[in-house]
Design a protein around this motif. Structure first.
Motif, PDB file in Angstrom:
ATOM      1  N   GLN A 177       0.366   0.826  -4.270  1.00  0.00           N
ATOM      2  CA  GLN A 177      -0.580  -0.150  -4.821  1.00  0.00           C
ATOM      3  C   GLN A 177      -1.970   0.027  -4.214  1.00  0.00           C
ATOM      4  OE1 GLN A 177       0.730  -4.240  -4.482  1.00  0.00           O
ATOM      5  NE2 GLN A 177      -1.332  -4.975  -4.955  1.00  0.00           N
ATOM      6  N   ARG A 178      -3.025   0.009  -5.058  1.00  0.00           N
ATOM      7  CA  ARG A 178      -4.407   0.156  -4.554  1.00  0.00           C
ATOM      8  C   ARG A 178      -5.285  -1.021  -4.998  1.00  0.00           C
ATOM      9  NH1 ARG A 178      -1.994   2.901  -1.889  1.00  0.00           N
ATOM     10  NH2 ARG A 178      -2.174   5.140  -1.423  1.00  0.00           N
ATOM     11  N   ILE A 179      -4.853  -1.766  -6.004  1.00  0.00           N
ATOM     12  CA  ILE A 179      -5.647  -2.898  -6.492  1.00  0.00           C
ATOM     13  C   ILE A 179      -4.910  -4.187  -6.136  1.00  0.00           C
ATOM     14  CG2 ILE A 179      -6.717  -3.990  -8.520  1.00  0.00           C
ATOM     15  CD1 ILE A 179      -6.751  -1.196  -9.833  1.00  0.00           C
ATOM     16  N   THR A 228     -10.280  -3.206  -4.923  1.00  0.00           N
ATOM     17  CA  THR A 228      -9.729  -1.854  -5.048  1.00  0.00           C
ATOM     18  C   THR A 228     -10.004  -1.080  -3.766  1.00  0.00           C
ATOM     19  OG1 THR A 228     -10.245  -1.933  -7.395  1.00  0.00           O
ATOM     20  CG2 THR A 228      -9.731   0.241  -6.476  1.00  0.00           C
ATOM     21  N   ILE A 229      -8.957  -0.560  -3.174  1.00  0.00           N
ATOM     22  CA  ILE A 229      -9.120   0.220  -1.937  1.00  0.00           C
ATOM     23  C   ILE A 229      -9.590   1.615  -2.296  1.00  0.00           C
ATOM     24  CG2 ILE A 229      -7.927   1.179   0.079  1.00  0.00           C
ATOM     25  CD1 ILE A 229      -6.086  -1.280  -0.011  1.00  0.00           C
ATOM     26  N   THR A 230     -10.708   2.042  -1.641  1.00  0.00           N
ATOM     27  CA  THR A 230     -11.312   3.322  -2.018  1.00  0.00           C
ATOM     28  C   THR A 230     -11.074   4.417  -0.988  1.00  0.00           C
ATOM     29  OG1 THR A 230     -13.359   2.582  -1.006  1.00  0.00           O
ATOM     30  CG2 THR A 230     -13.135   2.221  -3.369  1.00  0.00           C
ATOM     31  N   GLY A 268      -8.203   6.720   1.443  1.00  0.00           N
ATOM     32  CA  GLY A 268      -6.826   7.185   1.289  1.00  0.00           C
ATOM     33  C   GLY A 268      -5.997   7.191   2.564  1.00  0.00           C
ATOM     34  N   ASP A 304     -14.646  -0.130   2.669  1.00  0.00           N
ATOM     35  CA  ASP A 304     -13.637   0.756   2.081  1.00  0.00           C
ATOM     36  C   ASP A 304     -12.958   0.111   0.868  1.00  0.00           C
ATOM     37  OD1 ASP A 304     -14.243   2.549   4.129  1.00  0.00           O
ATOM     38  OD2 ASP A 304     -12.764   1.637   5.474  1.00  0.00           O
ATOM     39  N   VAL A 305     -13.645  -0.900   0.290  1.00  0.00           N
ATOM     40  CA  VAL A 305     -13.063  -1.673  -0.812  1.00  0.00           C
ATOM     41  C   VAL A 305     -14.173  -1.974  -1.808  1.00  0.00           C
ATOM     42  CG1 VAL A 305     -12.117  -3.958  -1.344  1.00  0.00           C
ATOM     43  CG2 VAL A 305     -11.379  -2.816   0.724  1.00  0.00           C
ATOM     44  N   TYR A 330       0.834  -1.198   0.000  1.00  0.00           N
ATOM     45  CA  TYR A 330       0.000   0.000   0.000  1.00  0.00           C
ATOM     46  C   TYR A 330       0.868   1.248   0.000  1.00  0.00           C
ATOM     47  CZ  TYR A 330      -3.466   3.466   1.442  1.00  0.00           C
ATOM     48  OH  TYR A 330      -4.260   4.576   1.496  1.00  0.00           O
TER      49      TYR A 330
END
Ligand code: AMP
Ligand code: MG
Length: 401
Positions: free
Chosen positions: A65-67, A119-121, A123, A110-111, A61
């Motif tokens: 990386q977010r996906i 996908t993390i939505t 921040g 949150d995903v 993270y």
């Protein structure tokens, strides 16, 4: 005659010494611990997933990386799994062991997961998020419940969670409730014009049940010889006798003389209070006798103000938290006695508890008490009590209000 506080102190100096007993956890509710309970393992015993979601490596993270590809699932109640491939994730469930290789959990909220890609939505993911780390609450061997603990809902849960199938608690005292009076008949009888049904023992029984004490009930007529025989028998088979009636100045009030003749040592007779002035208290070895005045309001007041704290202390419990309230209306009481005013309590939106006076028609008016929550203790040193003044209150237990 003793003041309220001197009488109370004297009673506390003669509390019972009660043995311990071992009871199965199913019977331990409301009992008082006599052996501390310790944590058999850490609380929680492993790094525990605290939210349903996905488990990732924080390093991925923080590298941007977010996906994350979902490669498996760790459920609660499964042995620990392992995230082998960096940049992937596992779905993880609340209560599961944190899989090896995972150090951060992101909630499902949150995903978004589509086609096996999460996908993390949000921040603001931080390392260690949504993980209840091993031993953060308590460490193995740490004392969880000390001696003197009352076994309420959370205490029972703690005992169960450490595998305590049996608990060492204070044995309950054997208590006999005895009404006296020639005018009294049983509940199932129809009183003659000069008789009434006895009710005091049911009142005191209810007070005692708040400590889990089941007392036996008895009745004795106002006959000195019969009183002596029956009380002697009850003394032999009980730790505590609670008599009602027969302790005032009437010609049939034989209770104090009978008790003394049986070897019960009178510790005091009479307290500077209203109601309940004739209260009698005595001990014989490790046995205790309360002679409560028979007027029902006096009986219940003495039960709540003296008998209950006495039994609490005997069981090894700390005193109940002191409760205060604000007098709602002005009261005048001139005699140089502590006045226990029956009150209805209300809780105000600003956090105050107000006590509304319900004086009724005196210490025989127990029908009036059904509207009361307890008694406000108005000190003997004062005779005018202004609205807004704060005094201690004694709430009648044994009922849910
Ligand atoms: P005593 O304390 O024996 O003088 O009783 C005072 C008053 O309380 C009398 O009017 C009794 O009839 C009444 N009384 C005594 N014992 C009871 C009882 N168990 N139930 C109801 N009233 C009682
Ligand atoms: Mg009587």
């Amino acid at each position: 005659m003793l003041s309220v506080s001197d009488a109370f102190t004297l009673m506390q100096q003669h509390v019972l010494t009660l043995p311990t007993e071992r009871v199965p956890i199913h019977d331990a509710t409301g009992r008082v611990l006599r052996e501390a309970i310790k944590a058999d393992r850490d609380f929680p015993p492993f790094d525990r997933v605290a939210m349903d979601g996905i488990g990732i490596q924080f390093a991925d993270y923080s590298a941007g990386q977010r996906i994350f590809r979902v490669v498996g699932m760790q459920r609660a109640g499964e042995p620990q799994k392992k995230l082998t491939e960096s940049t992937t994730c596992l779905e993880v469930m609340t209560g599961a062991m944190l899989p090896i290789g995972i150090d951060t959990v992101v909630r499902y909220e949150d995903v978004t997961i589509t086609d096996g890609q999460a996908t993390i939505t949000i921040g603001d993911v931080e390392k260690g998020l949504n993980i209840h780390a091993q031993a953060t609450d308590r460490k193995a061997g740490e004392e969880l419940l000390p001696v003197g603990t009352w076994m309420g809902p959370s205490e029972m849960a703690v005992a169960a969670s450490v595998g305590q199938t049996e608990l060492v608690v204070t044995a309950l005292p054997r208590v006999a409730l005895i009404s006296t009076g020639d005018e009294l008949v049983a509940v199932n009888e129809t009183p003659l014009p000069y008789q009434i049904r006895r009710s005091n023992t049911y009142m005191v029984q209810t007070v005692l049940l708040s400590l889990g004490i089941h007392a036996t009930m008895h009745h004795i007529t106002d006959d000195e010889a019969i009183l002596k025989t029956e009380i002697e028998h009850l003394l032999a088979n009980n730790d505590v006798l609670i008599l009602s009636g027969g302790v005032s100045a009437g010609k049939a009030d034989f209770v104090p003389a009978v008790l003394t003749s049986l070897g019960v040592q009178q510790r005091f007779h009479k307290i500077e209070q209203k109601p309940g002035k004739p209260l009698w208290f005595g001990t014989m070895g490790n046995k205790t006798v309360f002679g409560l005045p028979g007027n029902p309001v006096s009986t219940v007041l003495c039960g709540c103000r003296y008998v209950l704290p006495y039994l609490r202390a005997s069981l090894g419990l700390a005193p109940a938290p002191v409760q205060y309230a604000q007098l709602a209306t002005r009261i005048a009481f001139r005699p140089n006695l502590t006045y226990f005013l029956p009150v209805k309590l209300t809780s105000e939106t600003d956090g105050r508890t107000m006590a509304h006076s319900l004086p009724g028609s005196g210490s025989a008016d127990f029908a009036n008490l059904t509207a009361a929550d307890g008694f406000m203790e108005l000190p003997a040193s004062q005779s005018e009590f202004e609205a807004g003044e704060v005094f201690r209150v004694w709430v009648m237990p044994g009922t849910v209000r």
